[in-house]
Scaffold this motif. Structure first.
Motif, PDB file in Angstrom:
ATOM      1  N   ARG A   7       9.278  13.960   4.913  1.00 27.62           N
ATOM      2  CA  ARG A   7       8.213  12.966   4.798  1.00 27.62           C
ATOM      3  C   ARG A   7       8.706  11.744   4.042  1.00 27.62           C
ATOM      4  O   ARG A   7       8.368  10.618   4.367  1.00 27.62           O
ATOM      5  N   ARG A  21      12.142  10.858  12.904  1.00 29.49           N
ATOM      6  CA  ARG A  21      12.504  12.195  13.391  1.00 29.49           C
ATOM      7  C   ARG A  21      13.808  12.160  14.169  1.00 29.49           C
ATOM      8  O   ARG A  21      14.640  13.063  14.056  1.00 29.49           O
ATOM      9  N   GLY A  32       1.938   1.247  12.130  1.00 30.36           N
ATOM     10  CA  GLY A  32       1.373   2.276  11.269  1.00 30.36           C
ATOM     11  C   GLY A  32       2.397   3.362  10.996  1.00 30.36           C
ATOM     12  O   GLY A  32       3.452   3.403  11.633  1.00 30.36           O
ATOM     13  N   PHE A  33       2.078   4.241  10.065  1.00 32.33           N
ATOM     14  CA  PHE A  33       3.004   5.305   9.684  1.00 32.33           C
ATOM     15  C   PHE A  33       3.367   6.173  10.888  1.00 32.33           C
ATOM     16  O   PHE A  33       4.527   6.525  11.092  1.00 32.33           O
ATOM     17  N   LEU A  34       2.363   6.515  11.695  1.00 37.93           N
ATOM     18  CA  LEU A  34       2.615   7.397  12.835  1.00 37.93           C
ATOM     19  C   LEU A  34       3.459   6.721  13.924  1.00 37.93           C
ATOM     20  O   LEU A  34       4.127   7.403  14.689  1.00 37.93           O
ATOM     21  N   ALA A  56       0.811  -1.219   0.000  1.00 37.25           N
ATOM     22  CA  ALA A  56       0.000   0.000   0.000  1.00 37.25           C
ATOM     23  C   ALA A  56       0.845   1.271   0.000  1.00 37.25           C
ATOM     24  O   ALA A  56       0.352   2.349  -0.317  1.00 37.25           O
ATOM     25  N   THR A  57       2.147   1.163   0.340  1.00 36.86           N
ATOM     26  CA  THR A  57       2.990   2.359   0.344  1.00 36.86           C
ATOM     27  C   THR A  57       3.477   2.701  -1.059  1.00 36.86           C
ATOM     28  O   THR A  57       4.022   3.766  -1.290  1.00 36.86           O
ATOM     29  N   VAL A  81      -3.515  10.071  -1.639  1.00 32.31           N
ATOM     30  CA  VAL A  81      -2.676   8.943  -1.253  1.00 32.31           C
ATOM     31  C   VAL A  81      -1.978   9.257   0.064  1.00 32.31           C
ATOM     32  O   VAL A  81      -1.484  10.363   0.255  1.00 32.31           O
ATOM     33  N   THR A  82      -1.963   8.294   0.970  1.00 23.15           N
ATOM     34  CA  THR A  82      -1.136   8.421   2.164  1.00 23.15           C
ATOM     35  C   THR A  82      -0.173   7.241   2.160  1.00 23.15           C
ATOM     36  O   THR A  82      -0.340   6.307   1.383  1.00 23.15           O
ATOM     37  N   PRO A  83       0.869   7.283   3.015  1.00 20.81           N
ATOM     38  CA  PRO A  83       1.780   6.141   3.034  1.00 20.81           C
ATOM     39  C   PRO A  83       1.047   4.842   3.346  1.00 20.81           C
ATOM     40  O   PRO A  83       1.510   3.765   2.982  1.00 20.81           O
ATOM     41  N   GLU A  84      -0.069   4.897   4.042  1.00 19.42           N
ATOM     42  CA  GLU A  84      -0.745   3.667   4.443  1.00 19.42           C
ATOM     43  C   GLU A  84      -1.780   3.173   3.443  1.00 19.42           C
ATOM     44  O   GLU A  84      -2.130   2.011   3.450  1.00 19.42           O
ATOM     45  N   ARG A  85      -2.311   4.065   2.633  1.00 19.88           N
ATOM     46  CA  ARG A  85      -3.349   3.607   1.709  1.00 19.88           C
ATOM     47  C   ARG A  85      -3.638   4.642   0.624  1.00 19.88           C
ATOM     48  O   ARG A  85      -3.233   5.802   0.722  1.00 19.88           O
ATOM     49  N   GLN A 112       0.367  17.484  -6.073  1.00 24.89           N
ATOM     50  CA  GLN A 112       0.962  17.615  -7.400  1.00 24.89           C
ATOM     51  C   GLN A 112      -0.194  17.803  -8.385  1.00 24.89           C
ATOM     52  O   GLN A 112      -1.122  16.994  -8.409  1.00 24.89           O
ATOM     53  N   PRO A 164       2.128   3.432  -4.159  1.00 24.94           N
ATOM     54  CA  PRO A 164       1.709   4.623  -4.909  1.00 24.94           C
ATOM     55  C   PRO A 164       2.297   5.910  -4.334  1.00 24.94           C
ATOM     56  O   PRO A 164       2.791   6.768  -5.077  1.00 24.94           O
ATOM     57  N   TYR A 165       2.293   6.007  -3.004  1.00 21.64           N
ATOM     58  CA  TYR A 165       2.827   7.206  -2.355  1.00 21.64           C
ATOM     59  C   TYR A 165       4.321   7.341  -2.647  1.00 21.64           C
ATOM     60  O   TYR A 165       4.809   8.403  -3.051  1.00 21.64           O
ATOM     61  N   ARG A 206       5.013   8.487  -6.269  1.00 19.87           N
ATOM     62  CA  ARG A 206       4.716   9.911  -6.487  1.00 19.87           C
ATOM     63  C   ARG A 206       5.743  10.805  -5.812  1.00 19.87           C
ATOM     64  O   ARG A 206       6.210  11.783  -6.386  1.00 19.87           O
ATOM     65  N   ALA A 207       6.060  10.454  -4.569  1.00 19.86           N
ATOM     66  CA  ALA A 207       6.963  11.301  -3.790  1.00 19.86           C
ATOM     67  C   ALA A 207       8.334  11.348  -4.456  1.00 19.86           C
ATOM     68  O   ALA A 207       8.961  12.399  -4.565  1.00 19.86           O
ATOM     69  N   TYR A 217       9.392   3.879   7.461  1.00 19.14           N
ATOM     70  CA  TYR A 217       8.150   3.122   7.586  1.00 19.14           C
ATOM     71  C   TYR A 217       8.205   1.849   6.737  1.00 19.14           C
ATOM     72  O   TYR A 217       7.849   0.761   7.189  1.00 19.14           O
ATOM     73  N   THR A 264       9.048  20.287   2.722  1.00 21.72           N
ATOM     74  CA  THR A 264       7.856  19.516   3.099  1.00 21.72           C
ATOM     75  C   THR A 264       8.027  18.072   2.641  1.00 21.72           C
ATOM     76  O   THR A 264       7.672  17.139   3.344  1.00 21.72           O
ATOM     77  N   VAL A 265       8.595  17.929   1.444  1.00 17.42           N
ATOM     78  CA  VAL A 265       8.658  16.611   0.826  1.00 17.42           C
ATOM     79  C   VAL A 265       9.744  15.731   1.457  1.00 17.42           C
ATOM     80  O   VAL A 265       9.492  14.572   1.771  1.00 17.42           O
ATOM     81  N   LEU A 283       8.904   8.000   5.222  1.00 20.47           N
ATOM     82  CA  LEU A 283       8.332   6.914   4.428  1.00 20.47           C
ATOM     83  C   LEU A 283       9.306   5.738   4.321  1.00 20.47           C
ATOM     84  O   LEU A 283       8.933   4.582   4.448  1.00 20.47           O
ATOM     85  N   LEU A 337      -0.606  14.009  -1.731  1.00 25.06           N
ATOM     86  CA  LEU A 337       0.187  13.102  -0.906  1.00 25.06           C
ATOM     87  C   LEU A 337       0.136  13.633   0.517  1.00 25.06           C
ATOM     88  O   LEU A 337       0.815  14.607   0.852  1.00 25.06           O
ATOM     89  N   TYR A 367       1.576  17.386   0.562  1.00 25.72           N
ATOM     90  CA  TYR A 367       1.694  18.243  -0.597  1.00 25.72           C
ATOM     91  C   TYR A 367       0.856  17.708  -1.730  1.00 25.72           C
ATOM     92  O   TYR A 367       0.318  16.596  -1.659  1.00 25.72           O
TER      93      TYR A 367
END
Lengths: 302, 145
Positions: free
Chosen positions: A230, A152, A143-145, A41-42, B8-12, B68, A44-45, A48-49, A237, A226-227, A234, B77, B66
């Motif tokens: 993150r 960090r 989870g991501f969090l 599931a990670t 999209v998030t990192p989880e889904r 795009q 697509p993100y 893009r990133a 994660y 910002t990118v 990612l 994202l 952010y």
């Protein structure tokens, strides 16, 4: 020679044990599925990133973001070591600990560690390695969090100059029977060298997108800052999810072996039990027959 | 021509679909995106993202990240994002109170940062959830006719 009762007791306890290992195997199997789904599931993100980063890195005339700056030569390193909290997972932990510490030795600079997972922390502690931070008690499928404090901490070490390079040491999940311990770079990020990055598996296309003339809102520097953090989060994660998948897979296999062994043992013990029982019956029969014979002889003499 | 929106998030992958317009919480204020927008990459702050499709309006809570933008696509994202329908108002309210109480006690810096982040998240969630509730209430008279 064990008595029949002892054998029966052993059979009972091994049967209970095999039920436990079978249950653990089932739990691990479902965790493997969940963790694997989370890794996928990670994608697509991540994709893009990465595209955005490659685009941003191509812009001339903006100051290099601190997370992209190489310090040459690096004088210190930080390794984020991913292990499990619990055992019962075969050689999973000892493999990655060995690979990480071997890597550290080859680096030729002072190395400090962030330990994710109790096993790794304990091992590093025994080696008297320098620990920057430790994170234990993550959920079976984090989870991501859950991972952003780890990321960090790593970013802070890098930005404050206490570590010139940051690496992730984790176990890459290939399939149920194969997991590969790896060490990959986290920081500084190198937009031109995808193959070295932890994220490489998830990003398919590394060429900058044809549309390069983006408007940046509010400005490229802000977007980049910002990118990049993150993206770093990612990667941490993803490493954690790979590690979690591998851990559960290793445990599933270890538990299956334990169940198989228990079944072999049960078969052997059942055989021994039956032999012992047969022996007892034979002995009793002999006793009875002998007694009867003695009685007959006694009667005959009278 | 519509806009292909993905959140999209990192989880889904929270949402993918065709929409007419997107209203996103940019760093310097709300940004409306229509089809054929110039290529853009924008930093987002936590806030409400609204996607319109005909008469329909979809509301999302977006917590930082952010966006795009390409002429026919918008890709958001986000660190964390959720649909308005997924938000539990009571939980968000409880989280807000917890964070506020923690902040009153002057916690150490790293806990303070966490608490502020939690407070912001809960406030956005509440805003998104309320917006949805108003809409449902305002639609009610029509549907009862």
């Amino acid at each position: 020679m064990e008595t029949l009762r002892e054998i029966r007791r052993r059979i009972r306890s091994i049967r209970n044990l095999s039920q436990v290992t079978r249950a653990l195997e089932a739990v691990s199997a479902s965790n493997v599925q969940r963790a694997q789904a989370a890794v996928l599931a990670t994608r697509p993100y991540a994709h893009r990133a990465w595209e955005v980063i490659v685009n941003l890195a191509g812009i001339k005339g903006i100051p290099l973001h601190p997370l992209l700056v190489h310090r040459d030569p690096p004088r210190s390193a930080l390794i984020v070591l991913f292990t499990s909290d619990r055992g019962l997972c075969g050689a999973y932990n000892s493999h990655i600990i060995k690979v990480a510490t071997d890597f550290a030795q080859r680096l030729d600079v002072p190395v400090r560690y962030i330990a994710v997972g109790r096993r790794g922390r304990d091992a590093l502690w025994r080696m008297r390695a320098e620990l920057v931070a430790e994170f234990t008690g993550l959920p079976a499928v984090p989870g991501f969090l859950d991972l952003s404090p780890v990321a960090r901490a790593a970013i802070e070490e890098f930005l404050e100059g206490r570590a010139d390079e940051v690496f992730l040491a984790y176990t890459d999940y290939i399939n149920l029977l194969q997991q590969r311990p790896v060490v990959r770079r986290l920081l500084p990020l190198r937009p031109t060298r995808l193959d070295e990055q932890a994220v490489s598996e998830y990003v398919v296309d590394m060429r900058p997108a044809p549309v390069a003339d983006y408007i940046y809102e509010p400005d490229p520097e802000t977007v980049l800052s910002t990118v990049l953090p993150r993206f770093t989060e990612l990667q941490v994660y993803q490493a954690a999810l790979e590690a979690a998948t591998s851990e559960h897979a290793a445990r599933q296999v270890a538990m299956r072996n334990a169940t198989d062994n228990a079944e072999d043992l049960l078969r052997d013990l059942t055989l021994t039990r039956n032999k012992a029982r047969q022996r007892m019956i034979t002995r009793e029969l002999l006793d009875i027959a002998g007694g009867a014979e003695a009685l007959r002889q006694l009667e005959a003499r009278q | 021509m519509g806009l292909q929106l993905s959140i999209v998030t990192p989880e889904r992958e929270l949402f993918t679909g065709e929409v007419d317009s997107v209203l996103a919480p940019g760093m310097d204020g709300e940004m409306g995106i229509l089809p054929r927008h110039a290529p853009l990459i924008a930093a987002l702050k936590e806030g409400v993202l609204i996607a319109r499709q005909g008469e329909e309006e979809m509301v999302f809570a977006v917590h930082g990240g952010y966006m795009q933008v390409l002429p026919d696509r918008v890709i958001v994202l986000a660190d964390v994002a959720e649909r308005a329908e997924e938000i539990d108002i009571e939980r968000a309210e409880a989280a807000r109170r917890r964070a506020e109480e923690l902040l009153k006690k002057e916690p150490p810096p790293e806990m303070r940062a966490e608490a502020i982040a939690a407070l912001r998240r809960s406030l956005v969630r509440l805003r998104v959830a309320r917006r949805r509730r108003y809409r449902i209430e305002s639609e009610r008279p029509e549907s009862s006719d």
